[in-house]
Enzyme design. Structure first.
Site, PDB file in Angstrom:
ATOM      1  CB  THR A  55      -6.528  14.819  16.187  1.00 46.82           C
ATOM      2  OG1 THR A  55      -7.458  15.096  15.019  1.00 46.82           O
ATOM      3  CG2 THR A  55      -7.576  15.063  17.043  1.00 46.82           C
ATOM      4  NE  ARG A 100     -11.170  11.989   9.434  1.00 44.47           N
ATOM      5  CZ  ARG A 100     -10.279  10.897   9.514  1.00 44.47           C
ATOM      6  NH1 ARG A 100     -10.068  10.049   9.179  1.00 44.47           N
ATOM      7  NH2 ARG A 100      -9.623  11.254  10.616  1.00 44.47           N
ATOM      8  NE  ARG A 113      -5.387   8.418   8.851  1.00 49.00           N
ATOM      9  CZ  ARG A 113      -5.409   9.469   9.859  1.00 49.00           C
ATOM     10  NH1 ARG A 113      -6.196   9.103  10.845  1.00 49.00           N
ATOM     11  NH2 ARG A 113      -5.248  10.521   9.155  1.00 49.00           N
ATOM     12  N   GLY A 152      -3.487  10.395  11.858  1.00 54.81           N
ATOM     13  CA  GLY A 152      -2.549  11.302  11.479  1.00 54.81           C
ATOM     14  C   GLY A 152      -2.150  12.300  12.466  1.00 54.81           C
ATOM     15  CG  ASP A 163     -12.069  14.520  16.043  1.00 54.12           C
ATOM     16  OD1 ASP A 163     -10.986  14.348  16.729  1.00 54.12           O
ATOM     17  OD2 ASP A 163     -12.208  14.057  15.282  1.00 54.12           O
ATOM     18  CG  ASP A 197     -12.672   9.371  16.113  1.00 51.37           C
ATOM     19  OD1 ASP A 197     -11.261   9.454  15.408  1.00 51.37           O
ATOM     20  OD2 ASP A 197     -12.730   9.509  14.882  1.00 51.37           O
ATOM     21  CG  ASP A 216      -9.672  16.636  12.578  1.00 54.28           C
ATOM     22  OD1 ASP A 216      -9.299  17.168  11.633  1.00 54.28           O
ATOM     23  OD2 ASP A 216      -9.909  15.261  12.287  1.00 54.28           O
TER      24      ASP A 216
HETATM   25  O1  F6P Z   1      -7.999  13.521  11.414  1.00 59.04           O
HETATM   26  C1  F6P Z   1      -7.288  14.299  11.125  1.00 59.04           C
HETATM   27  C2  F6P Z   1      -7.227  14.819   9.561  1.00 59.04           C
HETATM   28  O2  F6P Z   1      -6.116  15.589   8.777  1.00 59.04           O
HETATM   29  C3  F6P Z   1      -8.616  14.432   9.231  1.00 59.04           C
HETATM   30  O3  F6P Z   1      -9.353  16.592   9.541  1.00 59.04           O
HETATM   31  C4  F6P Z   1      -8.436  14.745   7.487  1.00 59.04           C
HETATM   32  O4  F6P Z   1      -9.663  14.241   6.781  1.00 59.04           O
HETATM   33  C5  F6P Z   1      -7.345  13.372   7.175  1.00 59.04           C
HETATM   34  O5  F6P Z   1      -7.190  13.830   8.573  1.00 59.04           O
HETATM   35  C6  F6P Z   1      -6.913  12.745   6.032  1.00 59.04           C
HETATM   36  O6  F6P Z   1      -5.745  11.977   6.272  1.00 59.04           O
HETATM   37  P1  F6P Z   1      -5.173  11.508   5.574  1.00 59.04           P
HETATM   38  O7  F6P Z   1      -4.183  11.978   6.310  1.00 59.04           O
HETATM   39  O8  F6P Z   1      -4.808  10.045   5.948  1.00 59.04           O
HETATM   40  O9  F6P Z   1      -5.094  11.600   4.167  1.00 59.04           O
END
Ligand code: F6P
Length: 323
Positions: free
Chosen positions: A126, A172, A72, A11, A130, A103, A128
């Protein structure tokens, strides 16, 4: 080390460009050739790789997103995919890698290192926050500020109409954005995956507030909360308190975009430079991080498997300050 490559993966996060800029300029400063890989591991597999210089990263420090684009990659999860990626790096004579991501990115980097031994240093990018091994990740501060701005606006409506709002923020598996934006936004309650809050507790906290003549309420919900997403939680609560006007607002991807905050630009620049200088000095299979204002390197293994606990003092604070 004479030739390295850099990419952004997973992301996107505000500040990834600032990190990229610092790593590229660091490489140029130290006389190391640097290549940019487009679209994360997908671009590595397909050989979507270009040579970069100090001008390639001009005028990007203030930009959200990532000029190298991100993905991804499903193919990189396969052995054949990783083999193809390694072949592409071999063709160019790449001796080291910098991966900016979260991660999933570091899990891939670790496996790739174990299989092919290309020294890799990661920079935590990120929203997050995390990842173990750094106090903050690139993009987190900007995301919190974006969420906070939205909460402030929603509060106006909540107050004008005496409403109860459930505001869903990203995360998440982590409640970092929720807890910070909740405290900053004066939320009555914050629901995070790290601590369980039952629907019963939500209702009793809200009712206690209304009994004290509160007219509006804000509950910030991390998308990964065990009681469900904000919509599901609101439905459960609505069943019990039909007298209140309940609304849900999902902030979504606005939290991932925008110009990085000063905090994120500086953090990203330190980590980008830390990644390239670490790689040059022989660091491998590690993530660069900042702990207590010091640059540190933590193994990919630890960064992705060890837990970075949410400060319980902050959870307690929400309770006390919403009295
Ligand atoms: O990992 C970062 C994040 O923004 C999370 O908080 C979220 O759940 C996820 O990515 C959303 O991913 P995508 O943009 O692939 O839907």
């Amino acid at each position: 080390m004479k030739k390295v490559a850099i990419m952004t993966s997973g992301g996107d996060a505000p500040g990834m460009n600032a990190c990229l800029r610092a790593a590229v300029r660091g490489a140029v400063y130290h006389g190391v050739e640097i290549y940019g890989i487009y679209r994360g591991y997908d671009g590595m597999i397909e050989g979507d790789i270009v040579k970069m210089d100090s001008h390639s990263v001009s005028n990007i420090i203030q930009k959200g997103g990532t000029i190298l684009k991100s993905a991804r990659s499903e193919e990189f999860k396969t052995k054949e995919g990783r083999k193809k990626a390694y072949e592409q790096l071999k063709i160019l004579g790449i001796e080291g890698l910098i991966t900016i991501g979260g991660d999933g990115t570091f899990t891939g980097a670790k496996i790739f290192f174990d299989e092919f031994g290309i020294p890799t240093v990661g920079a935590p990018g990120t929203i997050d926050n995390d990842l173990y091994g750094t106090d903050y990740t690139i993009g987190f501060d900007t995301a919190v500020n974006t969420a906070l701005g939205a909460i402030d606006k929603i509060r106006d409506t909540a107050d004008s109409h005496n409403r109860l709002f459930f505001i869903e923020v990203m995360g998440r598996d982590s409640g970092y954005i929720a807890i910070r934006s909740g405290i900053g936004g004066g939320a009555e309650l914050v629901m995070v995956p790290e601590t369980s809050t039952s629907i019963k507790e939500v209702i009793s906290t809200l009712q206690e507030g209304w009994a004290r003549h509160k007219t509006s309420s804000i509950v910030v919900v991390a998308e990964g909360d065990e009681e469900g997403n904000a919509m599901e939680i609101a439905e459960k609560v609505k069943k019990e308190i039909s007298q209140k006007d309940v609304k849900v607002s999902i902030l979504g991807h606005i939290q991932r975009g925008g110009s990085p905050s000063a905090q994120d630009r500086i953090l990203a620049s330190r980590l980008g430079l830390g990644a390239i200088e670490g790689l040059i000095k022989g660091e491998k299979n590690v993530m660069a991080g900042i702990i207590n204002d010091k640059l540190v390197y933590t193994s990919f293994e630890d960064s992705i498997t060890k837990n970075k606990p949410l400060n319980q003092e902050l959870i307690h604070m929400v309770k006390v300050l919403s009295v």
